[in-house]
Write a protein that holds these residues in place. Structure first.
Motif, PDB file in Angstrom:
ATOM      1  N   UNK A 163       1.211  -1.406  -0.229  1.00 53.45           N
ATOM      2  CA  UNK A 163       0.034   0.011  -0.152  1.00 53.45           C
ATOM      3  C   UNK A 163       0.668   1.230  -0.149  1.00 53.45           C
ATOM      4  N   UNK A 164       0.521   2.171  -0.428  1.00 51.60           N
ATOM      5  CA  UNK A 164       0.961   3.921  -0.799  1.00 51.60           C
ATOM      6  C   UNK A 164       0.475   4.478  -0.066  1.00 51.60           C
ATOM      7  N   UNK A 165       0.750   5.643   0.104  1.00 48.86           N
ATOM      8  CA  UNK A 165       0.311   7.124   0.609  1.00 48.86           C
ATOM      9  C   UNK A 165       1.545   8.135   0.458  1.00 48.86           C
ATOM     10  N   UNK A 166       0.581   9.355   1.028  1.00 44.11           N
ATOM     11  CA  UNK A 166       1.403  10.663   0.318  1.00 44.11           C
ATOM     12  C   UNK A 166       0.905  11.582   0.829  1.00 44.11           C
ATOM     13  N   UNK A 167       1.802  12.611   1.291  1.00 46.70           N
ATOM     14  CA  UNK A 167       1.140  13.608   0.977  1.00 46.70           C
ATOM     15  C   UNK A 167       2.287  15.069   0.839  1.00 46.70           C
ATOM     16  N   UNK A 168       1.852  16.371   0.044  1.00 44.82           N
ATOM     17  CA  UNK A 168       2.700  16.800  -0.396  1.00 44.82           C
ATOM     18  C   UNK A 168       2.240  18.226   0.229  1.00 44.82           C
ATOM     19  N   UNK A 169       2.798  19.266   0.534  1.00 46.94           N
ATOM     20  CA  UNK A 169       2.889  20.483   1.302  1.00 46.94           C
ATOM     21  C   UNK A 169       1.586  21.485   0.298  1.00 46.94           C
ATOM     22  N   UNK A 225       2.155  -6.063  -6.680  1.00 50.04           N
ATOM     23  CA  UNK A 225       0.170  -4.832  -6.817  1.00 50.04           C
ATOM     24  C   UNK A 225       1.151  -4.530  -5.497  1.00 50.04           C
ATOM     25  N   UNK A 226       1.089  -2.946  -6.126  1.00 51.68           N
ATOM     26  CA  UNK A 226       1.533  -1.552  -4.890  1.00 51.68           C
ATOM     27  C   UNK A 226       0.017  -1.195  -5.460  1.00 51.68           C
ATOM     28  N   UNK A 227      -1.434  -0.784  -4.109  1.00 50.40           N
ATOM     29  CA  UNK A 227      -2.368  -0.243  -3.574  1.00 50.40           C
ATOM     30  C   UNK A 227      -2.226   0.934  -3.079  1.00 50.40           C
ATOM     31  N   UNK A 228      -3.214   2.259  -3.981  1.00 56.24           N
ATOM     32  CA  UNK A 228      -3.242   3.812  -3.433  1.00 56.24           C
ATOM     33  C   UNK A 228      -4.813   3.340  -2.772  1.00 56.24           C
ATOM     34  N   UNK A 229      -5.059   3.773  -1.730  1.00 56.20           N
ATOM     35  CA  UNK A 229      -6.906   4.034  -1.630  1.00 56.20           C
ATOM     36  C   UNK A 229      -7.836   5.560  -1.319  1.00 56.20           C
ATOM     37  N   UNK A 230      -7.254   6.283  -2.204  1.00 54.28           N
ATOM     38  CA  UNK A 230      -7.891   7.718  -2.184  1.00 54.28           C
ATOM     39  C   UNK A 230      -9.059   7.734  -1.162  1.00 54.28           C
ATOM     40  N   UNK A 231      -9.764   8.473  -1.311  1.00 51.34           N
ATOM     41  CA  UNK A 231     -10.797   8.561  -1.183  1.00 51.34           C
ATOM     42  C   UNK A 231     -11.868   8.974  -1.690  1.00 51.34           C
ATOM     43  N   UNK A 232     -12.861   8.997  -2.303  1.00 48.78           N
ATOM     44  CA  UNK A 232     -13.514   9.081  -3.302  1.00 48.78           C
ATOM     45  C   UNK A 232     -13.635  10.220  -3.712  1.00 48.78           C
ATOM     46  N   UNK A 233     -13.429  11.644  -2.775  1.00 47.32           N
ATOM     47  CA  UNK A 233     -14.256  12.588  -3.330  1.00 47.32           C
ATOM     48  C   UNK A 233     -12.459  13.560  -2.934  1.00 47.32           C
ATOM     49  N   UNK A 234     -11.902  12.778  -2.870  1.00 46.14           N
ATOM     50  CA  UNK A 234     -10.097  13.532  -2.548  1.00 46.14           C
ATOM     51  C   UNK A 234      -9.882  12.913  -4.527  1.00 46.14           C
ATOM     52  N   UNK A 235     -10.170  14.087  -5.197  1.00 47.01           N
ATOM     53  CA  UNK A 235      -9.959  14.820  -6.925  1.00 47.01           C
ATOM     54  C   UNK A 235      -8.747  14.675  -6.752  1.00 47.01           C
ATOM     55  N   UNK A 236      -7.213  15.337  -6.110  1.00 49.70           N
ATOM     56  CA  UNK A 236      -6.120  15.309  -6.562  1.00 49.70           C
ATOM     57  C   UNK A 236      -5.242  14.393  -6.222  1.00 49.70           C
ATOM     58  N   UNK A 237      -5.779  13.301  -4.879  1.00 53.05           N
ATOM     59  CA  UNK A 237      -5.250  12.198  -5.442  1.00 53.05           C
ATOM     60  C   UNK A 237      -5.631  11.141  -5.720  1.00 53.05           C
ATOM     61  N   UNK A 238      -6.834  11.276  -6.764  1.00 47.79           N
ATOM     62  CA  UNK A 238      -7.071  10.115  -7.553  1.00 47.79           C
ATOM     63  C   UNK A 238      -6.681  10.618  -8.900  1.00 47.79           C
ATOM     64  N   UNK A 273      -3.897   7.967 -11.736  1.00 43.06           N
ATOM     65  CA  UNK A 273      -3.966   8.413 -12.511  1.00 43.06           C
ATOM     66  C   UNK A 273      -2.544   8.731 -13.736  1.00 43.06           C
ATOM     67  N   UNK A 274      -2.450   9.637 -13.308  1.00 42.05           N
ATOM     68  CA  UNK A 274      -0.807   9.860 -13.561  1.00 42.05           C
ATOM     69  C   UNK A 274      -0.212   9.432 -13.574  1.00 42.05           C
ATOM     70  N   UNK A 275       0.342   8.953 -12.316  1.00 38.76           N
ATOM     71  CA  UNK A 275       1.347   8.120 -12.073  1.00 38.76           C
ATOM     72  C   UNK A 275       0.578   6.216 -12.968  1.00 38.76           C
TER      73      UNK A 275
END
Length: 168
Positions: free
Chosen positions: A85-91, A119-132, A136-138
């Motif tokens: 699983x992966x997760x990130x935060x960008x200032x 597999x590498x998974x990410x689970x952003x919230x459905x409303x988190x447009x930026x992380x989704x 897609x771009x990655x």
């Protein structure tokens, strides 16, 4: 790609607690349960330092050396299979400039080289447009929506994105 988008992943270190504190704002934590107490941030920092099956990183801009955020990977059980699983935060001052996409692509290379899981998974919230959009771009593939427990004890509606680490 501009210099701002060129990042390096620096293994998490004792001095990175200050970065976690900068990320712990209502704006930055709105999709993941809100800000944590200082004690929770310190506990998170200790967990990041002690990750046994994965690694947390400070995302650093190559051109300036500025810390732009965090990204990491860890093992989890997902639908009967061991995955990353992966997760990130960008200032905020670095958002919208391709930093998170560059960091995700760099992380993909790190976990691909480990060769442990497909597999590498990410689970952003459905409303988190930026992380989704980052997923897609990655190059992640959208599997679908799912109920995901985060923070612990809370269910959130998430997208399940996955990246095939054995693919081309």
């Amino acid at each position: 790609m501009s210099d701002l988008q060129v990042v390096r992943l620096v293994p998490w270190a004792e001095g990175d607690l200050a970065l976690l504190r900068r990320i712990n704002t209502p704006e930055m934590k709105r999709y993941v349960g809100g800000p944590e107490t200082d004690e929770q941030v310190e506990a998170r920092h200790r967990r990041y330092l002690a990750l046994g099956t994965g690694q947390m990183f400070r995302v650093e801009l190559v051109a300036s050396g500025d810390a732009a955020g965090t990204i990491g990977h860890w093992e989890r059980e997902w639908h009967g299979e061991r995955v990353y699983e992966t997760g990130w935060s960008v200032l905020p001052e670095f958002q919208g400039r391709g930093v998170a996409v560059a960091a995700a692509r760099a992380l993909i290379e790190v976990v691909r080289a480990e060769g442990r899981h497909r597999w590498l998974h990410a689970y952003p919230g459905v409303d988190n447009t930026a992380s989704n959009a980052i997923c897609r771009r990655a190059g992640f593939e959208l599997v679908g929506e799912t109920e995901f427990e985060y923070p612990p004890g809370s269910l959130m509606r998430s997208h399940d994105w996955r990246y095939d680490l054995r693919g081309a």
